[in-house]
Design an enzyme around this catalytic site. Structure first.
Site, short mmCIF file in Angstrom:
data_model
loop_
_atom_site.label_atom_id
_atom_site.label_comp_id
_atom_site.label_asym_id
_atom_site.label_seq_id
_atom_site.Cartn_x
_atom_site.Cartn_y
_atom_site.Cartn_z
N HIS A 200 -9.56 2.44 0.22
CA HIS A 200 -8.25 2.13 0.29
C HIS A 200 -7.88 1.61 -1.20
CE1 HIS A 200 -4.27 1.30 0.97
NE2 HIS A 200 -4.39 0.27 2.09
N CYS B 157 0.74 -1.31 -0.09
CA CYS B 157 0.22 0.02 0.10
C CYS B 157 0.84 1.19 0.19
CB CYS B 157 -1.03 -0.17 1.17
SG CYS B 157 -1.93 -1.43 1.18
N HIS C 147 -2.33 8.04 6.52
CA HIS C 147 -2.63 6.75 5.73
C HIS C 147 -4.27 6.44 6.27
CE1 HIS C 147 -1.94 3.07 3.51
NE2 HIS C 147 -2.04 2.22 4.72
#
Length: 401
Positions: free
Chosen positions: A331, A165, A296
């Site tokens: 996400h 990620c 994040h």
């Protein structure tokens, strides 16, 4: 990765492109941000049994995306490539460029969505060997990057990064380092990922998918919402960007691998704290100079607490405004760092703090209250965090020019 600490070439952003569940392009994207509207919904274009989990899906079929990219219909285009080429086209058009000296792109799933919907053809004796070969090529993680490079006639410095990620944050870091060191004067950097059975089933096996929609930094957060999308930025040296419109400057960056666990960050946030400190050092600024943190913030129990602890370690009592924009985009995995970099550019351009959606009660252990409304603010420096599996942490610092 050894980071340059001397001031050599500056790194300017002269173009950017974005497509995600909240829109395609700058104006559509900012409109949804202003409206504080979530786009989480039941999956439409991916055939899956996991329909109980909302996703942040781009509301266009592959055919629609092909038309949007002005490409001829081709059954061998993966959705990941289509999302990527659309964002790349926008960035190149904004920068007024036809080709570049390189591309650094990021993805975690590559063209696996094409393979998933076509695998039955691979065992069909009537399906041609050439077509089977094109499907098989999509499994190469670099296939999407190579196709985008071919489209723009980029023949050198073609790289693909896959660090979970934090992937596209690392592609931006790599592009910035190449410019600072004088290897190139202008480069395309970003990331792309499409929804796939591979990613959806994988996160379900970890039991971290939210069945209500992610709630970053909320006391009742219960997991992530998988999204899809792409973003690309054109990075240019000061010499190359002369007399051009500049949307921001990458002044600080760092990446570290804390290797705490295969999928979980360290609870106290040591890894991301070290990364933020290094990015501040590269930027040659103090923590007090940061005006906004794009966190994040995935909405999982471990991630949000770990990142929150890290922010407290670095900023102590002077924590700037913070929000996670994953309540908008979900996400987007490898694309997350680049998508959030574009959202940071919009924040700098509009001088607006971006809201943290779906937040009712802030996690008790945190020492800050995320921004929940879009607010006017004087913003010169933004720090954006990306945290990947295996402890792959990255931070970017973008400056208003």
């Amino acid at each position: 990765m050894t980071l340059l600490t001397n001031n050599t070439n500056r790194v300017f952003i002269t173009g950017f492109g974005i497509i995600s569940s909240i829109g395609c392009g700058e104006s559509d994207t900012f409109k949804i941000l202003q409206e504080k509207r979530t786009t989480f919904r039941k999956v439409t274009f991916l055939e899956t049994a996991l329909t109980q989990f909302p996703v942040a899906e781009v509301n266009k079929s592959n055919h629609d995306l092909t038309l949007l990219a002005s490409l001829s219909d081709n059954e061998h285009y993966s959705r990941t490539f289509l999302l990527g080429i659309i964002a790349a086209q926008q960035a190149m058009q904004m920068a007024g460029l036809k080709t570049l000296e390189g591309i650094v792109a990021a993805t975690t799933v590559g063209g696996i969505d094409l393979f998933e919907r076509s695998y039955k053809k691979l065992i069909d004796s009537n399906y041609s060997a050439q077509n089977k070969q094109q499907i098989a090529f999509s499994l190469d993680i670099s296939d999407c990057t190579e196709k985008i490079a071919d489209y723009f006639g980029i023949r050198s410095n073609v790289s693909t990064i896959s660090t979970a990620c934090s992937s596209s944050a690392n592609s931006l870091i790599t592009g910035a380092r190449m410019i600072r060191s004088g290897l190139v004067n202008k480069i395309l950097a970003g990331g792309m990922d499409a929804l796939s059975l591979f990613s959806l089933n994988g996160f379900n096996s970890l039991e971290i998918l939210s069945d209500t929609g992610c709630r970053p930094f909320d006391q009742q957060r219960n997991g992530i919402t998988i999204g899809e999308g792409a973003a690309f930025l054109v990075l240019e040296s000061e010499k190359s960007a002369k007399n051009k419109k500049i949307y921001g400057e990458i002044v600080g960056y760092a990446n570290r691998n804390e290797t705490f666990h295969q999928t979980a960050p360290s609870p106290n946030g040591d890894g991301i704290a070290m990364t933020m400190k290094q990015a501040l050092k590269i930027a040659e600024i103090n923590p007090e100079s940061i005006d906004y943190i794009n966190a994040h913030g995935t909405g999982t129990l471990m991630n949000d607490l770990s990142e929150g602890n890290a922010i407290k370690t670095v900023f102590k009592e002077n924590i700037p405004p913070i929000s996670s924009t994953k309540g908008f985009t979900g996400h987007t995995l490898a694309a997350a760092g680049a998508i959030e970099a574009v959202l940071c550019l919009l924040s700098l351009k509009k001088q607006k703090l971006l809201p943290n959606l779906n937040l009712e009660n802030v996690t008790q252990e945190l020492s800050f209250n995320p921004v929940t409304e879009m607010k006017d603010a004087k913003i010169n420096y933004i720090l954006s965090n990306s945290i990947g599996f295996g402890g792959a942490n990255s931070s970017l610092i973008i400056k208003k020019v």
